[in-house]
Write an enzyme that holds these catalytic residues in place. Structure first.
Site, short mmCIF file in Angstrom:
data_model
loop_
_atom_site.label_atom_id
_atom_site.label_comp_id
_atom_site.label_asym_id
_atom_site.label_seq_id
_atom_site.Cartn_x
_atom_site.Cartn_y
_atom_site.Cartn_z
N HIS A 261 37.56 45.12 28.25
CA HIS A 261 38.39 43.93 28.12
C HIS A 261 39.41 44.17 27.03
CE1 HIS A 261 39.50 39.72 27.78
NE2 HIS A 261 38.97 39.58 28.98
N ASP A 314 33.30 39.56 34.98
CA ASP A 314 33.21 39.93 36.39
C ASP A 314 31.98 40.77 36.72
OD1 ASP A 314 35.47 38.65 37.38
OD2 ASP A 314 36.76 40.19 36.52
#
Ligand SMILES: CC(C)(COP(=O)(O)OP(=O)(O)OC[C@H]1O[C@@H](n2cnc3c(N)ncnc32)[C@H](O)[C@@H]1OP(=O)(O)O)[C@@H](O)C(=O)NCCC(=O)NCCS
Length: 378
Positions: A261, A314
Site C-alpha cells: 500500500h 483487498d
C-alpha cells in the site's frame, strides 16, 4: 511557484485539505470524520456512515431515518437504463457496465448542474442508492434472468443481496456486507478519489465525477486487486504450496495481489476486520481458500513485512464476497457501491473551495522540428 522536481505517483504530495478521513500508515489507523474504522464497523451502519461522511457529523435518530427513507425512494432505475444494461455485452466487465450506466443516469436529471443544497443531497442519494441496483441488475440481465424490482423495506446491503439472487436476504449476510461497505466507504486521497476530485474541479456534475472515479477504481492496482487475489490463491492451490509459490513470485518480482500500500506500512486495519469474517465464513462453508490465504499471509509477512509490504483491504475482501454469493467479477463493483459515498463527500468538499486542477509537466520531447513532406519521409 515553480516546482521542478517530479514525484512519481505524487507520493507524499498533498493535493487538497480534507476533513473527511485520516490514515496513519505506521499505526494501522483509519478514521472517518475522527471516528475509528473499528468503532464504525462495530456500531454503525452503512447508511449512518454515508450521512456522516457527507455531512460531517453523526445523524440524530430523525436525521438518519429521514436520510435512509428518502434514499429508498431513489432505488428504481428508469426503464431506459434497464434497456441500456440489456444492450451491453454479457461478457463486458460489470465495472464497465456500471461506469456506462452512471454516466447515462445523469442525463435524466436536468438539475444535475444545480449546486444548491437540496439538489446536491438528491444527487448523492440517487447515486448511493442506484449504484448497487445497477450492479445487481446488470448481473441478472447478463445471465438472462429477469430484473428484480428493488424493495424499500431493506437496507442498501440487504436490497442488493435480494436483487442479486431474487431471494430473501439472510440477516447475517446482510450485516456482513453492511460492514464491508462501511470499511470501503472512504479512504483519503486514493487514485479514484483523486480522479473524482480532478473532474469535480472542472465543475462537471456528480454523475460525471462518479463515472470518472469508477474508471480509476477498475484497474488491478486499485479496486481490481480483490478479484486477482482469489485467482492467485487458486493458482497456489494448497497451503503447502504457498512457500514455494511466494519464493517464485518474489524472485521474479511478481506482485502479490492484496499486499502493499502507498500509505500503510503495516497491516491495513480493514484487512484485520475482514480476515475475521473471511475465516468464520470459510470455516463454516469448508472453503479451503482461507487456509491458503492465511499461509500466504504468514509466509509473505516473513519475506516482505520488513519492507512495509503487508496485507491490504483487498487481501481478504474477495474471500468474504465470494462467501456471500457475490460473483467474482462483481467484487470491484461491490467496492464501488461503498466508495461512491467517499467520492461524493470529496465532490462536495472540492466544490466548496474550488480551484481547477491544472498541474504542469517537464517537457522532454523534440523542439522546433522540421515538417518533412510525406513524399520525402522514409
Ligand atoms: C498498492 C500498490 C499499487 C502501491 O504501489 P506503490 O506505492 O507505487 O508501491 P510500488 O509498486 O512502487 O512498490 C514499492 C516496492 O514494493 C514492492 N511491492 C509493492 N507491492 C508489492 C506486492 N504486492 N508484492 C510484492 N512486492 C510489492 C514493489 O515491487 C517495489 O519494490 P522495488 O522498490 O524493489 O521495485 C502496490 O503495493 C501493489 O501493486 N500491490 C498489489 C495490488 C493491490 O493489492 N492493490 C490494492 C491496493 S488497496
Amino acid at each position: 511557484m515553480a516546482i521542478t522536481e517530479i514525484i512519481p505517483g505524487l507520493e507524499g504530495v498533498p493535493i487538497a485539505e480534507s476533513a473527511i478521513s485520516r490514515v496513519d500508515g505506521q499505526r494501522s489507523l483509519l478514521e472517518y470524520r475522527g471516528l475509528s474504522i473499528e468503532t464504525l464497523a462495530e456500531h454503525s451502519t452503512f447508511e449512518e456512515t454515508c450521512y456522516m461522511l457527507l455531512y460531517g457529523k453523526l445523524p440524530t435518530r430523525t436525521e438518519l431515518s429521514d436520510f435512509a427513507a428518502d434514499g429508498t425512494r431513489h432505488r428504481r432505475l428508469k426503464y431506459r437504463i434497464v434497456d441500456l444494461l440489456k444492450c451491453l455485452p454479457e461478457h463486458g466487465h460489470p465495472m464497465e457496465a456500471l461506469q456506462a450506466a452512471v454516466a447515462a443516469i445523469g442525463m435524466f436529471y436536468p438539475d444535475r448542474y444545480n449546486p444548491n443544497a437540496a439538489q446536491k443531497r438528491l444527487s448523492c442519494l440517487r447515486l448511493i442508492e442506484k449504484v448497487p441496483v445497477v450492479v445487481a441488475s446488470f448481473h441478472r440481465l447478463r445471465n438472462g434472468d429477469d430484473n428484480v424490482v428493488p424493495r424499500r423495506d431493506l437496507n442498501i446491503a440487504g436490497n442488493f443481496l435480494y436483487m442479486l439472487t431474487g431471494n430473501e436476504p439472510d440477516p447475517q449476510a446482510t450485516r456482513i456486507l453492511d460492514i464491508c461497505m462501511i470499511l470501503h466507504a472512504e479512504h483519503t486521497m486514493n487514485a479514484s478519489t483523486f480522479a473524482g476530485r480532478v473532474v469535480a474541479s472542472t465543475l462537471a456534475h456528480p454523475y460525471c465525477v462518479v463515472s470518472s472515479a469508477l474508471g480509476a477504481l477498475s484497474g488491478p492496482l486499485h479496486g481490481g486487486a480483490n478479484e486477482q487475489v482469489l485467482q492467485m490463491l487458486e493458482r497456489i492451490g494448497s497451503p503447502e504450496n504457498a512457500r514455494a509459490a511466494l519464493a517464485r513470485m518474489v524472485e521474479t518480482k511478481e506482485k502479490i495481489m492484496g499486499f502493499g500500500h502507498r500509505v500503510y506500512k503495516t497491516v491495513d486495519p480493514r484487512a484485520k476486520i475482514l480476515k475475521k469474517y473471511a475465516e468464520d465464513l470459510c470455516r463454516r462453508s469448508g472453503n479451503k481458500l482461507y487456509d491458503i490465504a492465511a499461509k500466504v499471509e504468514e509466509v509473505a509477512s516473513e519475506v516482505l513485512s520488513d519492507r512495509g509490504i503487508c496485507p491490504n483491504v483487498d487481501f481478504y475482501s474477495g474471500l468474504v464476497y465470494a462467501e456471500l454469493g457475490i460473483p467474482r467479477d462483481c467484487f470491484t463493483s461491490v467496492f464501488a457501491m461503498a466508495r461512491v459515498v467517499g467520492w461524493l463527500a470529496h465532490w462536495l468538499e472540492q466544490i466548496e473551495n474550488n480551484r481547477i486542477f491544472r498541474p504542469t509537466q517537464r517537457y522532454v520531447g523534440k523542439v522546433g522540428d522540421a515538417y518533412v513532406p510525406i513524399a520525402d519521409r522514409r
